[in-house]
Design an enzyme around this catalytic site. Structure first.
Site, PDB file in Angstrom:
ATOM      1  N   GLU A   1     -18.493  16.454  38.637  1.00  0.00           N
ATOM      2  CA  GLU A   1     -18.517  18.024  39.035  1.00  0.00           C
ATOM      3  C   GLU A   1     -19.633  17.705  40.162  1.00  0.00           C
ATOM      4  O   GLU A   1     -20.041  18.440  41.045  1.00  0.00           O
ATOM      5  CB  GLU A   1     -18.328  18.268  38.130  1.00  0.00           C
ATOM      6  CG  GLU A   1     -17.614  18.430  36.716  1.00  0.00           C
ATOM      7  CD  GLU A   1     -17.183  17.887  36.122  1.00  0.00           C
ATOM      8  OE1 GLU A   1     -16.782  17.742  34.803  1.00  0.00           O
ATOM      9  OE2 GLU A   1     -18.150  16.229  35.783  1.00  0.00           O
TER      10      GLU A   1
ATOM     11  N   ASN B   1     -17.619   9.964  39.264  1.00  0.00           N
ATOM     12  CA  ASN B   1     -18.604   9.988  38.577  1.00  0.00           C
ATOM     13  C   ASN B   1     -19.531   8.341  39.179  1.00  0.00           C
ATOM     14  O   ASN B   1     -18.584   8.121  39.381  1.00  0.00           O
ATOM     15  CB  ASN B   1     -18.789   9.756  36.861  1.00  0.00           C
ATOM     16  CG  ASN B   1     -17.612   8.865  36.732  1.00  0.00           C
ATOM     17  OD1 ASN B   1     -16.491   8.430  37.131  1.00  0.00           O
ATOM     18  ND2 ASN B   1     -17.702   8.155  35.142  1.00  0.00           N
TER      19      ASN B   1
END
Length: 130
Positions: free
Chosen positions: A54, A41
């Site tokens: 992701e 992130n």
């Protein structure tokens, strides 16, 4: 095979840029041909305009040529069995099948294995738009 994907997610998490939330996350995707794509992130001062681990991994996956995703591992530093957020579930559903394995990890390895279908049973898939 899941432990090496956990290790890849852990290595990615170490590169997270999370100065505001202090919530580093790492993700790793494996394609059918064995390639692994990772992401962490990234936060920015215009919070919450950063992106999830992701999403970063999916960007690397697309730039690397894509393919069938067969496994995903997600790891967060401060919470065991962290699942992808709602937005990432939708993003992952675009490139995965309901049977794609999703490994929810703690700091020692895979704590639980579910499928994308378990996580996102009524996911909106792009193939219905054709």
């Amino acid at each position: 095979m899941s432990h090496d994907l956990f290790e890849a997610a852990k290595a990615a998490m170490a590169k997270a840029y999370a100065p505001y939330s202090k919530f580093p996350v790492g993700a790793a995707l494996r394609t059918e041909d064995g390639r692994v794509f990772t992401g962490a992130n990234v936060e920015v001062a215009s919070y919450p305009e950063g992106w999830c681990a992701e999403t970063t991994a999916l960007g690397h996956y697309i730039m690397g040529g894509g393919g069938k995703i067969v496994e995903i591992a997600v790891l967060a530093e401060r919470i065991a069995k962290c699942t992808p957020c709602g937005g990432c579930r939708q993003r992952l559903a675009e490139f995965c099948r309901p049977e794609t394995k999703l490994y929810l990890c703690d700091d020692t390895g895979v704590a639980e294995t579910v499928t994308m279908g378990d996580m996102f049973p009524y996911g909106f898939r792009g193939d219905i738009l054709k």
